[in-house]
Design a protein around this motif. Structure first.
Motif, PDB file in Angstrom:
ATOM      1  N   UNK A   2     -35.337  50.384  80.858  1.00 40.40           N
ATOM      2  CA  UNK A   2     -35.250  50.522  82.314  1.00 40.40           C
ATOM      3  C   UNK A   2     -35.836  49.332  83.060  1.00 40.40           C
ATOM      4  N   UNK A   3     -36.788  48.650  82.472  1.00 38.11           N
ATOM      5  CA  UNK A   3     -37.432  47.537  83.165  1.00 38.11           C
ATOM      6  C   UNK A   3     -36.587  46.272  83.166  1.00 38.11           C
ATOM      7  N   UNK A   4     -35.629  46.187  82.243  1.00 45.47           N
ATOM      8  CA  UNK A   4     -34.872  44.937  82.105  1.00 45.47           C
ATOM      9  C   UNK A   4     -33.388  45.082  82.384  1.00 45.47           C
ATOM     10  N   UNK A   5     -32.900  46.301  82.624  1.00 44.55           N
ATOM     11  CA  UNK A   5     -31.459  46.496  82.811  1.00 44.55           C
ATOM     12  C   UNK A   5     -31.161  47.447  83.970  1.00 44.55           C
ATOM     13  N   UNK A   6     -29.910  47.392  84.446  1.00 46.59           N
ATOM     14  CA  UNK A   6     -29.366  48.412  85.334  1.00 46.59           C
ATOM     15  C   UNK A   6     -28.009  48.819  84.759  1.00 46.59           C
ATOM     16  N   UNK A   7     -27.433  49.887  85.301  1.00 49.72           N
ATOM     17  CA  UNK A   7     -26.093  50.320  84.889  1.00 49.72           C
ATOM     18  C   UNK A   7     -25.134  50.122  86.049  1.00 49.72           C
ATOM     19  N   UNK A  20     -24.047  53.823  77.129  1.00 50.17           N
ATOM     20  CA  UNK A  20     -24.711  52.791  77.934  1.00 50.17           C
ATOM     21  C   UNK A  20     -25.876  53.402  78.727  1.00 50.17           C
ATOM     22  N   UNK A  21     -25.727  54.650  79.141  1.00 49.20           N
ATOM     23  CA  UNK A  21     -26.791  55.317  79.897  1.00 49.20           C
ATOM     24  C   UNK A  21     -28.059  55.436  79.056  1.00 49.20           C
ATOM     25  N   UNK A  22     -27.905  55.741  77.792  1.00 50.91           N
ATOM     26  CA  UNK A  22     -29.052  55.827  76.897  1.00 50.91           C
ATOM     27  C   UNK A  22     -29.655  54.458  76.637  1.00 50.91           C
ATOM     28  N   UNK A  23     -28.797  53.440  76.525  1.00 50.93           N
ATOM     29  CA  UNK A  23     -29.289  52.074  76.328  1.00 50.93           C
ATOM     30  C   UNK A  23     -30.131  51.639  77.523  1.00 50.93           C
ATOM     31  N   UNK A  78     -23.872  47.720  80.966  1.00 48.88           N
ATOM     32  CA  UNK A  78     -25.310  47.476  80.951  1.00 48.88           C
ATOM     33  C   UNK A  78     -25.519  46.040  81.428  1.00 48.88           C
ATOM     34  N   UNK A  79     -26.299  45.877  82.487  1.00 50.67           N
ATOM     35  CA  UNK A  79     -26.424  44.573  83.137  1.00 50.67           C
ATOM     36  C   UNK A  79     -27.882  44.127  83.147  1.00 50.67           C
ATOM     37  N   UNK A  80     -28.080  42.872  82.786  1.00 51.50           N
ATOM     38  CA  UNK A  80     -29.416  42.297  82.880  1.00 51.50           C
ATOM     39  C   UNK A  80     -29.926  42.433  84.316  1.00 51.50           C
TER      40      UNK A  80
END
Length: 296
Positions: free
Chosen positions: A216-221, A208-211, A134-136
């Protein structure tokens, strides 16, 4: 003369009883041979699983077991021509259930680990778990993070701040790439740091996908990490006969017309909902990240 006759009748009776007994035993042996099965094999195969993790293991409105791994257990029973008894067991007690004889096999998304291999024998894998990050989102955009980036490149970004849950892959995987990790004891704390921009990367498993779906507005996978987990069926140490049967069954699951070829229609949507990503269904869990049918 009468005494002698009575003695002869007793001998004849004993002889007749012996003949009848042999006939009964012979009939039993014949019946056993005709069935072609060991009497022990007619006992239900006791399968331990923790029924708290739908869509893999759970219960329906009547309290009956249901889920992907429940269906796998029943398919195993058909393959072995044995009845199946599902033994609902807390995950922490699954290995103990094998050691005490309460269960014959564990089918409960149990990943293969060295410390577990000391206590049980594992089959070949039948489920796979990804390692994701999970990436900022601001950090990702600034450093052009994409899934095409190698993990070596990803974990060598200058100024990267990595947070991880102590004792899990969220610490051990980044450390294996030479990255310093800020360890926390609560996953909520790690997620908060990512969302508050006080950390850039959190490594984890499929959750991580659920996180990401929740933020969705603040992270990518990032999905480029090579490491992955393998889940297998487990039996009591030394039960090689059952282990061989399990491996044969798992191989059949991947074949044309096998269990997995039929299960996608039933579980694709449920697994996509579980992962909170509609593009990911059954195949996401039954194949390793590099793709292809695993060798069993």
């Amino acid at each position: 003369m009468k005494k002698k006759w009575n003695s002869m009748k007793k001998k004849a009776g004993v002889l007749m009883a012996a003949v009848l007994m042999l006939g009964v035993l012979g009939g039993c042996a014949s019946s056993s041979e005709e069935s072609g099965r060991n009497p022990q094999e007619r006992e239900p195969l006791k399968v331990a699983m923790d029924l708290k993790f739908p869509p893999f293991t759970g219960t329906d409105e009547n309290g009956d077991p249901e889920g992907l791994e429940v269906d796998i257990a029943y398919a195993l029973g058909e393959y072995l021509d044995r009845d199946i008894e599902i033994v609902n067991t807390d995950f922490s007690m699954l290995i103990t259930s094998l050691e005490t004889g309460e269960a014959d096999v564990v089918i409960s998304d149990m990943s293969i680990k060295e410390e577990r291999k000391e206590k049980v024998d594992f089959s070949e894998p039948y489920l796979y778990g990804r390692t994701l990050a999970l990436v900022d989102k601001d950090f990702a955009e600034k450093n052009h993070v994409t899934n095409d980036m190698t993990p070596e490149e990803f974990f060598s970004i200058e100024g990267e701040r990595v947070v991880g849950l102590a004792g899990t892959i969220s610490v051990s995987v980044p450390q294996s790439y030479g990255v310093e990790v800020e360890e926390v004891t609560e996953i909520a704390s790690a997620l908060m740091e990512i969302n508050q921009n006080t950390a850039d990367v959190l490594v984890g498993a499929n959750t991580i996908l659920g996180d990401h779906a929740a933020n969705k507005d603040t992270t990518i996978v990032y999905e480029g990490i090579k490491e992955y987990s393998q889940s297998a069926m487990a039996v009591k140490k030394g039960n090689t006969e059952l282990l061989e049967q399990l491996n044969s069954f798992i191989k059949s699951m991947y074949e044309d017309g096998g269990f997995y070829m039929e299960a996608g229609e039933k579980y694709d949507e449920a697994i996509g909902e579980y992962l909170q990503d509609e593009s990911k269904g059954l195949e996401y869990r039954i194949y390793p990240p590099e793709g292809g049918v695993p060798e069993v």
